[in-house]
Design a protein around this motif. Structure first.
Motif, mmCIF file in Angstrom:
data_model
loop_
_atom_site.group_PDB
_atom_site.id
_atom_site.type_symbol
_atom_site.label_atom_id
_atom_site.label_comp_id
_atom_site.label_asym_id
_atom_site.label_seq_id
_atom_site.Cartn_x
_atom_site.Cartn_y
_atom_site.Cartn_z
ATOM 1 N N GLU A 40 0.813 -1.207 0.000
ATOM 2 C CA GLU A 40 0.000 0.000 0.000
ATOM 3 C C GLU A 40 0.853 1.266 0.000
ATOM 4 N N SER A 41 1.821 1.334 0.920
ATOM 5 C CA SER A 41 2.645 2.545 1.013
ATOM 6 C C SER A 41 3.657 2.646 -0.122
ATOM 7 N N GLN A 42 3.984 1.521 -0.745
ATOM 8 C CA GLN A 42 4.940 1.461 -1.845
ATOM 9 C C GLN A 42 6.308 2.026 -1.427
ATOM 10 N N ASP A 43 6.767 1.572 -0.263
ATOM 11 C CA ASP A 43 8.082 1.950 0.249
ATOM 12 C C ASP A 43 9.117 1.055 -0.428
ATOM 13 N N LEU A 44 9.468 1.415 -1.679
ATOM 14 C CA LEU A 44 10.273 0.522 -2.513
ATOM 15 C C LEU A 44 10.940 1.305 -3.631
ATOM 16 N N GLY A 45 11.786 0.625 -4.373
ATOM 17 C CA GLY A 45 12.374 1.175 -5.585
ATOM 18 C C GLY A 45 12.942 0.048 -6.430
ATOM 19 N N ALA A 46 13.010 0.270 -7.746
ATOM 20 C CA ALA A 46 13.491 -0.783 -8.645
ATOM 21 C C ALA A 46 14.179 -0.149 -9.846
ATOM 22 N N GLY A 47 15.143 -0.876 -10.421
ATOM 23 C CA GLY A 47 15.823 -0.329 -11.587
ATOM 24 C C GLY A 47 16.852 -1.279 -12.166
ATOM 25 N N LEU A 48 17.531 -0.791 -13.211
ATOM 26 C CA LEU A 48 18.598 -1.527 -13.888
ATOM 27 C C LEU A 48 19.914 -0.775 -13.706
ATOM 28 N N PHE A 49 21.030 -1.539 -13.707
ATOM 29 C CA PHE A 49 22.336 -0.968 -13.414
ATOM 30 C C PHE A 49 23.376 -1.648 -14.283
ATOM 31 N N ASP A 50 24.421 -0.882 -14.691
ATOM 32 C CA ASP A 50 25.442 -1.488 -15.546
ATOM 33 C C ASP A 50 26.522 -2.159 -14.695
ATOM 34 N N ILE A 51 27.536 -2.727 -15.336
ATOM 35 C CA ILE A 51 28.549 -3.492 -14.596
ATOM 36 C C ILE A 51 29.455 -2.592 -13.765
ATOM 37 N N ASN A 52 29.400 -1.275 -14.017
ATOM 38 C CA ASN A 52 30.133 -0.333 -13.174
ATOM 39 C C ASN A 52 29.251 0.225 -12.068
ATOM 40 N N PHE A 53 28.084 -0.364 -11.892
ATOM 41 C CA PHE A 53 27.118 -0.019 -10.841
ATOM 42 C C PHE A 53 26.478 1.343 -11.075
ATOM 43 N N GLN A 54 26.446 1.804 -12.300
ATOM 44 C CA GLN A 54 25.772 3.048 -12.621
ATOM 45 C C GLN A 54 24.284 2.788 -12.842
#
Length: 590
Positions: A40-54
């Protein structure tokens, strides 16, 4: 890799695809989760990252989650079980001294292999309701990081596609809400797996070279736009300071927060030297996973706001690069291991609030007045009839300060957070609690101004079983500031009383741990109200009248502060109003 420029149309298509992948990952996570703090609160995050952690792309969730994942990845690099990534691995990580934002935010990271080569990572973080800490759900007054619960550093929940049943069993037997915890982790795994699948589909469609050339161009573009915006700010050193109520134990010890912002051409340095030393409780901020991220979020809000600029800027690593953060070792913003560092949110919000205040003289059309700049994070818990725990985490709203063109929004999460309110219907269906009151504050006035401050929330939650409450909040003393002639807002407060005998109301500090409760006990939280923007005498009299009709402003406040005179029918007496405003204007100028 050959850095052949990608044509603008393909670049924008790939940009849209990446944004969609991140959003879909976020949707999967909150729709599949079981605990209300994620669902409900959506206390989260999501994404993609490269091999240099960018950061390649990120969901439009809570900024503090997404900006932290590169720090998680750097911490995992140091601690990875076995030292190597394999296809089918799933890593779980939450150690605050290895990049985590704080221990309840578990990250799930899956490597992305394409044609046998490691090309990036799919990951997410989410706040979990209980990881076995000293007090249920939330901790403040503890002595070291080991009291925060399970600390997992670079552990493989899956290795080469095979689940680590020993780790899963350990998780189950070390949480008061183990079923929800494990199911929420499984939702995170599904979200990250989707990210892997979608990114591979993107590579199949455009080819690895074109796709990563586009990623590099998008990151460089975001960086170049931010640097252009920084160059529009006059070079200089800008400073602001405030203080935090206490550390959750030493009640009379106010904690200074000092922010010095240096603008030099197209670079920014945020220096927190002068802020309080680290505390003996969990009221400290992990430097890599939270402190730096707060600075990133501040300038994305100030300089990359799409509503103001009209130019959408991709949310990626480029928006972090021009910003440097300094916090002395051993300070509240950069504690030394093994200091506890779970209760770290309000300090970050105040840091952002003070960055805005520091830059107000040179960014008058972009800043806002003081916001609540806090958070009300409450953990309610008890024992069910069958002997099992119930735990509920709740984030309560605050209010923004007045803005250059409009009033501060009322009763909304602000600055660093982007969580949503938890429906009280959901609460009543699943937990032994009742919400007795949930509305805008009516006991104080928000900061007056040409644009008034936002009105804070009041929420009263009644427990139906014996149990305990832990609460992290702020700003019971340091009032949200007004700006450019606007008045200060109002501080918050927290009360506990029993529903059956409301005469005995106990005023609580802004932070307290494991407060024992009986059936019928109520915690009432009153969030701070925002400061006003601009001279109150410039607020149109009709708007003041509307506020009076809406019970946002009293007749006395309208007369004393805004200089608006209303008759018995609540119509504006314009002649008397002009006279009153002239008197107030003379008083102000003297």
């Amino acid at each position: 890799m050959n850095q052949t420029p990608v044509n603008p149309i393909t670049l924008q298509v790939i940009n849209g695809a990446l944004k969609t992948i991140a959003e879909e990952m976020g949707h999967i996570l909150y729709r599949m989760s079981f605990s209300s703090i994620i669902r409900e609160s959506q206390d989260l995050g999501a994404g993609l990252f490269d091999i240099n952690f960018q950061t390649i792309c990120e969901s439009e969730s809570t900024p503090m989650h997404i900006g932290s994942i590169p720090a998680y990845l750097r911490g995992i690099q140091e601690t990875l079980q076995g030292g190597e990534w394999h296809e089918g691995d799933v890593v779980i990580h939450n150690h605050p001294y290895y990049g985590s934002s704080h221990s309840p935010d578990l990250a799930i990271i899956i490597p992305i292999f394409y044609e046998g080569e490691l090309v990036g990572f799919s990951g997410n973080t989410a706040h979990h309701i209980d990881i076995g800490a000293a007090t249920p759900g939330l901790i403040i007054d503890v002595g070291d990081v080991y009291a925060e619960g399970m600390l997992m550093a670079g552990l493989k929940l899956y290795e080469k596609g095979v689940r680590n049943e020993g780790l899963a069993q350990m998780i189950i037997h070390n949480s008061r809400a183990s079923i929800q915890l494990l199911r929420d982790i499984e939702a995170q795994v599904a979200s990250a797996q989707l990210g892997v699948k979608r990114f591979k589909e993107l590579l199949d469609r455009y080819g690895k070279e074109t796709a990563f050339n586009a990623v590099d161009q998008l990151i460089d573009y975001s960086e170049s736009i931010l640097r252009q915006r920084i160059k529009e700010v006059p070079n200089g050193v800008y400073r602001a300071e405030g203080f935090l109520d206490d550390d959750g134990r030493n009640r009379d010890n106010r904690l200074p927060v000092v922010v010095t912002v240096t603008i030099e051409d197209e670079d920014i340095t945020v220096d927190l030297t002068g802020s309080a030393p680290q505390t003996p409780t969990a009221y400290n901020v992990p430097f890599e996973g939270s402190c730096k991220v707060a600075a990133y979020a501040a300038f994305r809000k100030l300089l990359l706001d799409t509503h103001i600029s009209g130019t959408p800027v991709p949310s990626n690593e480029g928006s972090f690069r021009p910003i440097k953060v300094i916090a002395p070792k051993g300070s509240i913003f950069n504690p030394i291991f093994p200091a506890a560092a779970e209760a770290r949110f309000t300090q970050c919000n105040r840091m952002i609030d003070l960055i805005i205040k520091a830059l107000a003289p040179v960014l008058p059309d972009k800043v806002i007045a003081g916001s609540s700049a806090s958070i009300s994070f409450a953990s309610y818990s008890g024992i069910k009839d069958d002997g099992d725990y119930w735990v509920f985490l709740e984030v309560n709203e605050g209010a923004y300060g007045g803005r250059p063109q409009s009033d501060g929004p009322d009763s909304i999460d602000n600055l660093m957070a982007n969580t949503r309110n938890n429906p009280i219907e959901d609460l009543g269906m699943h937990l032994p609690m009742i919400c007795d009151r949930y509305e805008l504050r009516d006991d104080v006035m928000p900061g007056a101004g040409k644009y008034r401050g936002g009105i804070g929330v009041v929420k009263s939650q009644r427990m139906l079983t014996p149990g305990s409450i832990t609460h992290e909040s702020e700003r019971h003393f340091d009032v949200p500031w007004g700006i450019f002639g606007g008045a200060d807002g109002a501080v918050g407060k927290t009360e506990i009383y029993n529903y059956a005998s409301q005469d005995n109301i106990r005023q609580m500090p802004s932070k307290f741990s494991g407060h024992p409760t009986q059936a019928g006990d109520v915690m009432a939280y009153y969030s701070p109200c925002g400061g006003g923007y601009g001279n109150p005498l410039e607020r149109p009299a009709e708007q003041v009248r509307d506020d009076v009709l809406d019970d946002f402003c009293s007749l006395e406040h309208a007369f004393e502060i805004y200089g608006v005179v209303l008759d018995k029918q609540l119509d504006i007496d314009m002649v008397a109003t002009l006279d009153r405003r002239e008197i107030l204007s003379r008083i102000t100028s003297e």
